[in-house]
Design a protein around this motif. Structure first.
Motif, PDB file in Angstrom:
ATOM      1  N   GLU A  43       0.810  -1.224   0.000  1.00 44.94           N
ATOM      2  CA  GLU A  43       0.000   0.000   0.000  1.00 44.94           C
ATOM      3  C   GLU A  43       0.844   1.276   0.000  1.00 44.94           C
ATOM      4  O   GLU A  43       0.340   2.364  -0.311  1.00 44.94           O
ATOM      5  N   GLU A  44       2.146   1.140   0.321  1.00 42.80           N
ATOM      6  CA  GLU A  44       3.045   2.304   0.305  1.00 42.80           C
ATOM      7  C   GLU A  44       3.983   2.298  -0.899  1.00 42.80           C
ATOM      8  O   GLU A  44       4.737   3.249  -1.111  1.00 42.80           O
ATOM      9  N   LYS A  45       3.944   1.240  -1.680  1.00 43.39           N
ATOM     10  CA  LYS A  45       4.845   1.092  -2.816  1.00 43.39           C
ATOM     11  C   LYS A  45       4.361   1.907  -4.017  1.00 43.39           C
ATOM     12  O   LYS A  45       3.185   1.888  -4.364  1.00 43.39           O
ATOM     13  N   THR A  46       5.287   2.623  -4.645  1.00 43.62           N
ATOM     14  CA  THR A  46       4.992   3.366  -5.868  1.00 43.62           C
ATOM     15  C   THR A  46       5.628   2.650  -7.049  1.00 43.62           C
ATOM     16  O   THR A  46       6.827   2.372  -7.042  1.00 43.62           O
ATOM     17  N   TYR A  47       4.830   2.357  -8.055  1.00 47.66           N
ATOM     18  CA  TYR A  47       5.314   1.639  -9.226  1.00 47.66           C
ATOM     19  C   TYR A  47       5.359   2.561 -10.453  1.00 47.66           C
ATOM     20  O   TYR A  47       4.705   3.600 -10.507  1.00 47.66           O
ATOM     21  N   PHE A  48       6.169   2.139 -11.430  1.00 45.95           N
ATOM     22  CA  PHE A  48       6.190   2.703 -12.782  1.00 45.95           C
ATOM     23  C   PHE A  48       6.554   4.194 -12.818  1.00 45.95           C
ATOM     24  O   PHE A  48       5.841   5.027 -13.384  1.00 45.95           O
ATOM     25  N   ALA A  49       7.681   4.536 -12.191  1.00 42.97           N
ATOM     26  CA  ALA A  49       8.183   5.914 -12.262  1.00 42.97           C
ATOM     27  C   ALA A  49       8.418   6.301 -13.716  1.00 42.97           C
ATOM     28  O   ALA A  49       8.934   5.513 -14.512  1.00 42.97           O
TER      29      ALA A  49
ATOM     30  N   ARG B  12       7.491   4.125 -16.836  1.00 43.76           N
ATOM     31  CA  ARG B  12       8.301   3.035 -17.361  1.00 43.76           C
ATOM     32  C   ARG B  12       8.300   1.872 -16.384  1.00 43.76           C
ATOM     33  O   ARG B  12       8.000   2.039 -15.199  1.00 43.76           O
ATOM     34  N   ILE B  13       8.655   0.700 -16.883  1.00 43.60           N
ATOM     35  CA  ILE B  13       8.879  -0.455 -16.011  1.00 43.60           C
ATOM     36  C   ILE B  13      10.366  -0.464 -15.672  1.00 43.60           C
ATOM     37  O   ILE B  13      11.216  -0.599 -16.560  1.00 43.60           O
ATOM     38  N   ASN B  14      10.659  -0.291 -14.398  1.00 46.76           N
ATOM     39  CA  ASN B  14      12.033  -0.128 -13.937  1.00 46.76           C
ATOM     40  C   ASN B  14      12.569  -1.445 -13.383  1.00 46.76           C
ATOM     41  O   ASN B  14      12.025  -2.005 -12.425  1.00 46.76           O
ATOM     42  N   ILE B  15      13.642  -1.934 -14.011  1.00 41.40           N
ATOM     43  CA  ILE B  15      14.239  -3.228 -13.658  1.00 41.40           C
ATOM     44  C   ILE B  15      15.552  -2.968 -12.922  1.00 41.40           C
ATOM     45  O   ILE B  15      16.364  -2.145 -13.352  1.00 41.40           O
ATOM     46  N   PHE B  16      15.762  -3.684 -11.840  1.00 41.46           N
ATOM     47  CA  PHE B  16      16.961  -3.492 -11.026  1.00 41.46           C
ATOM     48  C   PHE B  16      17.734  -4.795 -10.897  1.00 41.46           C
ATOM     49  O   PHE B  16      17.142  -5.864 -10.736  1.00 41.46           O
ATOM     50  N   CYS B  17      19.072  -4.717 -10.994  1.00 43.51           N
ATOM     51  CA  CYS B  17      19.984  -5.857 -10.766  1.00 43.51           C
ATOM     52  C   CYS B  17      21.106  -5.383  -9.849  1.00 43.51           C
ATOM     53  O   CYS B  17      21.523  -4.225  -9.934  1.00 43.51           O
TER      54      CYS B  17
ATOM     55  N   LYS C 280      12.629   2.197  -5.965  1.00 41.19           N
ATOM     56  CA  LYS C 280      12.285   2.681  -7.309  1.00 41.19           C
ATOM     57  C   LYS C 280      11.968   1.545  -8.278  1.00 41.19           C
ATOM     58  O   LYS C 280      11.374   1.769  -9.329  1.00 41.19           O
ATOM     59  N   ALA C 281      12.380   0.322  -7.913  1.00 36.37           N
ATOM     60  CA  ALA C 281      12.265  -0.793  -8.850  1.00 36.37           C
ATOM     61  C   ALA C 281      10.835  -1.324  -8.948  1.00 36.37           C
ATOM     62  O   ALA C 281      10.064  -1.287  -7.986  1.00 36.37           O
ATOM     63  N   ASP C 282      10.495  -1.834 -10.129  1.00 38.27           N
ATOM     64  CA  ASP C 282       9.229  -2.537 -10.351  1.00 38.27           C
ATOM     65  C   ASP C 282       9.452  -4.047 -10.429  1.00 38.27           C
ATOM     66  O   ASP C 282       8.564  -4.821 -10.075  1.00 38.27           O
TER      67      ASP C 282
ATOM     68  N   LEU D 280      10.806 -12.662 -17.838  1.00 34.93           N
ATOM     69  CA  LEU D 280      10.665 -11.227 -17.608  1.00 34.93           C
ATOM     70  C   LEU D 280       9.396 -10.697 -18.271  1.00 34.93           C
ATOM     71  O   LEU D 280       8.642  -9.911 -17.680  1.00 34.93           O
ATOM     72  N   GLU D 281       9.139 -11.165 -19.465  1.00 32.09           N
ATOM     73  CA  GLU D 281       7.950 -10.708 -20.190  1.00 32.09           C
ATOM     74  C   GLU D 281       6.670 -11.175 -19.506  1.00 32.09           C
ATOM     75  O   GLU D 281       5.645 -10.481 -19.553  1.00 32.09           O
ATOM     76  N   LYS D 282       6.702 -12.335 -18.848  1.00 34.67           N
ATOM     77  CA  LYS D 282       5.526 -12.813 -18.118  1.00 34.67           C
ATOM     78  C   LYS D 282       5.092 -11.808 -17.052  1.00 34.67           C
ATOM     79  O   LYS D 282       3.902 -11.687 -16.727  1.00 34.67           O
ATOM     80  N   ILE D 283       6.061 -11.088 -16.478  1.00 36.19           N
ATOM     81  CA  ILE D 283       5.743 -10.108 -15.442  1.00 36.19           C
ATOM     82  C   ILE D 283       5.377  -8.757 -16.039  1.00 36.19           C
ATOM     83  O   ILE D 283       4.384  -8.141 -15.671  1.00 36.19           O
ATOM     84  N   ILE D 284       6.172  -8.281 -16.997  1.00 36.47           N
ATOM     85  CA  ILE D 284       5.988  -6.904 -17.469  1.00 36.47           C
ATOM     86  C   ILE D 284       4.847  -6.748 -18.464  1.00 36.47           C
ATOM     87  O   ILE D 284       4.410  -5.621 -18.727  1.00 36.47           O
ATOM     88  N   CYS D 285       4.324  -7.861 -18.992  1.00 34.67           N
ATOM     89  CA  CYS D 285       3.265  -7.738 -19.994  1.00 34.67           C
ATOM     90  C   CYS D 285       1.942  -7.280 -19.381  1.00 34.67           C
ATOM     91  O   CYS D 285       1.047  -6.813 -20.083  1.00 34.67           O
TER      92      CYS D 285
END
Length: 402
Positions: free
Chosen positions: A211-217, A220-225, A301-303, A361-366
C-alpha cells in the motif's frame, strides 16, 4: 545466550540475523577473516582476525606470483587459510560463547573447531550446500574433513535451483520452506536428505508494504539488478534481454555492482562499452559500490528485480527485493531459487538461458496489474516465511540435539 559467528567476511545476509539475536536479548560476536569493501555495520562490527603470519606470506606469493592472472586466486584462502591460533584461542576463552557457528568446511573452521572443543563449546557448521543433495563423497580426505568439522549444520538452501527446475518440469510450484519439498514430491531420485542438516532460511525484514509502494516511475517499467561486476553475474545477458524487449515495452534497467579489483574494472568496461556501442545509454544505468541506504533507494524505485547470474550458492537479493514489494526473477544457478514462489512472487529461468530469462521477464511486465499483485504477494511471502523466528527455531533444534 552468547553466540559467536566465524566467517570469511561479514556479509549483508547476516545483518537481519544479527539484529534478531540482539533484539531477543542475546549477545553476539562476529569473527571474520577479512573485511569486504561493502559491508553493513549497523548492528555489529566484526573483529577481523586475519591469518597467521606464515600463511600471509604464502598467500601473497600465490596470488601475486604463482596465480597472478587468475581472478579466482584470491579465494584460495577461504578454504586453506590458517588463522592466528593464539589470538583466536584467547578471544574464545574470554568471550565464552554458548555456541559457535562456523562458516564452511575449511582449515579455518577445523582450527576453530579444535579450540572450541577444548573449551567445551558446541559448534554448528553454516554452509550453503542443500539439505537435499547427492550422496556425500566417501573417500578418506572427505571423511577426515567431516570428522574435524561440526557434525550438525544449518543451511539457507533446501534443494538446489537446478534440481527444482528439473523435478518440477520448469514450473517451480511454491517456493521452498521446511518440508515443502517433500509435500510437493519434487525431490529427484538421486537426492538424499542430510539428517544432520537443518534448513535455516535467510532472515529479511519487511521494508515497503504494497500500500506504500509506488510503481512505474516516469511511466516506465524499472528493472533493477545488483551484484559484483564479474562474468558470472551475466550482466551482458541481462542487457541483451532488455534490449530485445525494448521494441515492445518501455523499460529502464539499473545495474549496481561492486568494483574492488582490476578484474571487476575490466568486466565493467566490457559491459558499459556494449551499452555505448548499442546506443542504450538512456535505457541502462550503471552504479557502483553503493552504500546500504543507496541500495534501499534503488529497491524502492524498482518494479521488477532480476538476478541473472550463474553459480550463486545462495543469493539473498531476490528476498531483499520481495521485502520492498518487488517481484523477483533469478536463475536455477541460484541456490535460493526456491525462495521465489513461482508465478506468485516471481519466476525462475533456466541457468544461462537468455531466451528463458527474456520469457520470464515478459511474463511479469506484460501485465502491469499482475506485476503489482505479485509485488504484494512477495511482501506477504517475506513476512510469513523469512523472519528471525524461522531461523532461530532451527538453531534451537540443533542445540537440543547436541
Amino acid at each position: 545466550m552468547k553466540v559467536l559467528y566465524m566467517s570469511h567476511r561479514y556479509h549483508t545476509n547476516q545483518t537481519a540475523i544479527v539484529k534478531g539475536w540482539i533484539e531477543n536479548g542475546h549477545e553476539v560476536r562476529f569473527l571474520s577473516q577479512y573485511a569486504g569493501k561493502v559491508e553493513d555495520y549497523t548492528y555489529i562490527r566484526p573483529v577481523v582476525v586475519g591469518y597467521s603470519p606464515l600463511f600471509r606470506v604464502f598467500d601473497y606469493l600465490y596470488v601475486h606470483c604463482l596465480k597472478r592472472k587468475d581472478p579466482a586466486a584470491i579465494d584460495m584462502k577461504l578454504k586453506c587459510g590458517i588463522p592466528p591460533l593464539l589470538k583466536i584461542a584467547k578471544y574464545i576463552k574470554e568471550f565464552k560463547p554458548d555456541v559457535a557457528i562456523l562458516r564452511e568446511r575449511s582449515m579455518y573452521t577445523i582450527c576453530m573447531c579444535i579450540i572450541c572443543k577444548h573449551y567445551h563449546i558446541p559448534t554448528i557448521l553454516y554452509n550453503q550446500d542443500p539439505v537435499w543433495e547427492r550422496p556425500k563423497k566417501m573417500d578418506l580426505a572427505h571423511k577426515i574433513v567431516w570428522k574435524l568439522t561440526p557434525e550438525y549444520r544449518i543451511t539457507p538452501v533446501n534443494l538446489s535451483g537446478t534440481a527444482l527446475q528439473e523435478s518440477a518440469g520448469k514450473e517451480i510450484r511454491d517456493g521452498i520452506g521446511g518440508d515443502d519439498i517433500v509435500e510437493n514430491d519434487i525431490v529427484r531420485d538421486d537426492m538424499v536428505k542430510d539428517d544432520k542438516a537443518y534448513w535455516a532460511p535467510f532472515v529479511m525484514e519487511p521494508q515497503v508494504p504494497p500500500e506504500e509502494k509506488t510503481y512505474f516511475a516516469k511511466n516506465r517499467i524499472n528493472i533493477f539488478c545488483i551484484g559484483k561486476y564479474q562474468e558470472r553475474k551475466n550482466h551482458q545477458m541481462m542487457i541483451e534481454a532488455v534490449e530485445e524487449l525494448l521494441p515492445r515495452y518501455d523499460l529502464q534497467l539499473t545495474i549496481a555492482g561492486e568494483i574492488s579489483n582490476s578484474f571487476h574494472e575490466e568486466y565493467y568496461r566490457k559491459v558499459s562499452g556494449y551499452v555505448k556501442e548499442h546506443g542504450l545509454e538512456d535505457r541502462v544505468t550503471f552504479l557502483s559500490n553503493l552504500k546500504k541506504e543507496d541500495v534501499a533507494k534503488e529497491y524502492r524505485k524498482a518494479d521488477v528485480y532480476v538476478l541473472p547470474s550463474t553459480g550463486e550458492p545462495a543469493a539473498v537479493t531476490p528476498l531483499e527485493a520481495m521485502a520492498y514489494s518487488v517481484p523477483a526473477i533469478c536463475g536455477t544457478g541460484n541456490g535460493t531459487a526456491g525462495y521465489i514462489a513461482y508465478g506468485r512472487t516471481g519466476y525462475v529461468f533456466e541457468d544461462n538461458n537468455k531466451e528463458d530469462l527474456k520469457n520470464k521477464l515478459e511474463k511479469i511486465i506484460c501485465d502491469r496489474g499482475n506485476l503489482v499483485r505479485m509485488g504484494a504477494e512477495a511482501y506477504r511471502h517475506v513476512k510469513e516465511n523469512f523472519q528471525f523466528s524461522n531461523y532461530y527455531e532451527q538453531v534451537e533444534k540443533i542445540l537440543q540435539e547436541i
